[in-house]
Design a protein around this motif. Structure first.
Motif, PDB file in Angstrom:
ATOM      1  N   ALA A  20       0.830  -1.204   0.000  1.00 19.26           N
ATOM      2  CA  ALA A  20       0.000   0.000   0.000  1.00 19.26           C
ATOM      3  C   ALA A  20       0.869   1.260   0.000  1.00 19.26           C
ATOM      4  O   ALA A  20       0.550   2.245  -0.676  1.00 19.26           O
ATOM      5  CB  ALA A  20      -0.933   0.000   1.208  1.00 19.26           C
ATOM      6  N   THR A  21       1.977   1.216   0.726  1.00 14.75           N
ATOM      7  CA  THR A  21       2.895   2.349   0.761  1.00 14.75           C
ATOM      8  C   THR A  21       3.531   2.558  -0.609  1.00 14.75           C
ATOM      9  O   THR A  21       3.646   3.692  -1.080  1.00 14.75           O
ATOM     10  CB  THR A  21       3.988   2.121   1.818  1.00 14.75           C
ATOM     11  OG1 THR A  21       3.362   1.951   3.091  1.00 14.75           O
ATOM     12  CG2 THR A  21       4.942   3.292   1.889  1.00 14.75           C
ATOM     13  N   SER A  22       3.913   1.492  -1.263  1.00 15.27           N
ATOM     14  CA  SER A  22       4.502   1.593  -2.596  1.00 15.27           C
ATOM     15  C   SER A  22       3.510   2.196  -3.589  1.00 15.27           C
ATOM     16  O   SER A  22       3.877   3.042  -4.411  1.00 15.27           O
ATOM     17  CB  SER A  22       4.950   0.227  -3.091  1.00 15.27           C
ATOM     18  OG  SER A  22       5.979  -0.279  -2.284  1.00 15.27           O
ATOM     19  N   ILE A  23       2.271   1.783  -3.506  1.00 14.16           N
ATOM     20  CA  ILE A  23       1.240   2.319  -4.393  1.00 14.16           C
ATOM     21  C   ILE A  23       1.024   3.803  -4.114  1.00 14.16           C
ATOM     22  O   ILE A  23       0.906   4.615  -5.038  1.00 14.16           O
ATOM     23  CB  ILE A  23      -0.071   1.522  -4.255  1.00 14.16           C
ATOM     24  CG1 ILE A  23       0.121   0.124  -4.825  1.00 14.16           C
ATOM     25  CG2 ILE A  23      -1.229   2.235  -4.943  1.00 14.16           C
ATOM     26  CD1 ILE A  23      -1.019  -0.820  -4.544  1.00 14.16           C
ATOM     27  N   ALA A  24       0.988   4.185  -2.842  1.00  8.89           N
ATOM     28  CA  ALA A  24       0.805   5.589  -2.488  1.00  8.89           C
ATOM     29  C   ALA A  24       1.980   6.431  -2.972  1.00  8.89           C
ATOM     30  O   ALA A  24       1.793   7.541  -3.473  1.00  8.89           O
ATOM     31  CB  ALA A  24       0.633   5.732  -0.971  1.00  8.89           C
ATOM     32  N   GLU A  25       3.207   5.914  -2.851  1.00  3.70           N
ATOM     33  CA  GLU A  25       4.377   6.638  -3.332  1.00  3.70           C
ATOM     34  C   GLU A  25       4.314   6.814  -4.850  1.00  3.70           C
ATOM     35  O   GLU A  25       4.661   7.868  -5.376  1.00  3.70           O
ATOM     36  CB  GLU A  25       5.658   5.906  -2.946  1.00  3.70           C
ATOM     37  CG  GLU A  25       5.981   5.995  -1.474  1.00  3.70           C
ATOM     38  CD  GLU A  25       7.170   5.138  -1.065  1.00  3.70           C
ATOM     39  OE1 GLU A  25       7.617   4.283  -1.869  1.00  3.70           O
ATOM     40  OE2 GLU A  25       7.647   5.316   0.066  1.00  3.70           O
ATOM     41  N   GLU A  30       3.424  10.304  -9.608  1.00  4.59           N
ATOM     42  CA  GLU A  30       2.725  10.561 -10.860  1.00  4.59           C
ATOM     43  C   GLU A  30       1.805  11.778 -10.779  1.00  4.59           C
ATOM     44  O   GLU A  30       1.276  12.217 -11.794  1.00  4.59           O
ATOM     45  CB  GLU A  30       1.922   9.338 -11.278  1.00  4.59           C
ATOM     46  CG  GLU A  30       2.793   8.175 -11.691  1.00  4.59           C
ATOM     47  CD  GLU A  30       1.995   6.955 -12.081  1.00  4.59           C
ATOM     48  OE1 GLU A  30       0.770   6.939 -11.868  1.00  4.59           O
ATOM     49  OE2 GLU A  30       2.607   6.004 -12.597  1.00  4.59           O
ATOM     50  N   ALA A  31       1.620  12.346  -9.600  1.00  3.01           N
ATOM     51  CA  ALA A  31       0.715  13.472  -9.426  1.00  3.01           C
ATOM     52  C   ALA A  31       1.395  14.814  -9.675  1.00  3.01           C
ATOM     53  O   ALA A  31       0.744  15.841  -9.635  1.00  3.01           O
ATOM     54  CB  ALA A  31       0.124  13.458  -8.014  1.00  3.01           C
ATOM     55  N   ASN A  32       2.697  14.818  -9.932  1.00  3.29           N
ATOM     56  CA  ASN A  32       3.392  16.072 -10.183  1.00  3.29           C
ATOM     57  C   ASN A  32       2.910  16.692 -11.487  1.00  3.29           C
ATOM     58  O   ASN A  32       2.815  16.032 -12.508  1.00  3.29           O
ATOM     59  CB  ASN A  32       4.903  15.853 -10.252  1.00  3.29           C
ATOM     60  CG  ASN A  32       5.478  15.476  -8.913  1.00  3.29           C
ATOM     61  OD1 ASN A  32       4.898  15.763  -7.887  1.00  3.29           O
ATOM     62  ND2 ASN A  32       6.619  14.831  -8.914  1.00  3.29           N
TER      63      ASN A  32
END
Length: 50
Positions: A20-25, A30-32
């Motif tokens: 879950a942490t990897s997905i959030a990172e 990708e949100a930049n």
């Protein structure tokens, strides 16, 4: 002392949290938003909805 069953459950929870942490990172990376050109904002126009 922790039973083997409890240890296995905790290991799976840890692996799940790592995933879950990897997905959030990845989502954050990708949100930049990058401008296609350099410069600055001189004015912004905002239309408020009522």
């Amino acid at each position: 002392m922790v039973s083997a069953d409890q240890l296995e459950k905790l290991q799976w929870q840890y692996k799940s949290l790592e995933a879950a942490t990897s997905i959030a990172e990845l989502d954050v990376a990708e949100a930049n938003v990058v401008a296609p050109i350099s410069g600055f904002i001189s004015a912004r126009y905002v239309k408020k909805e009522i």
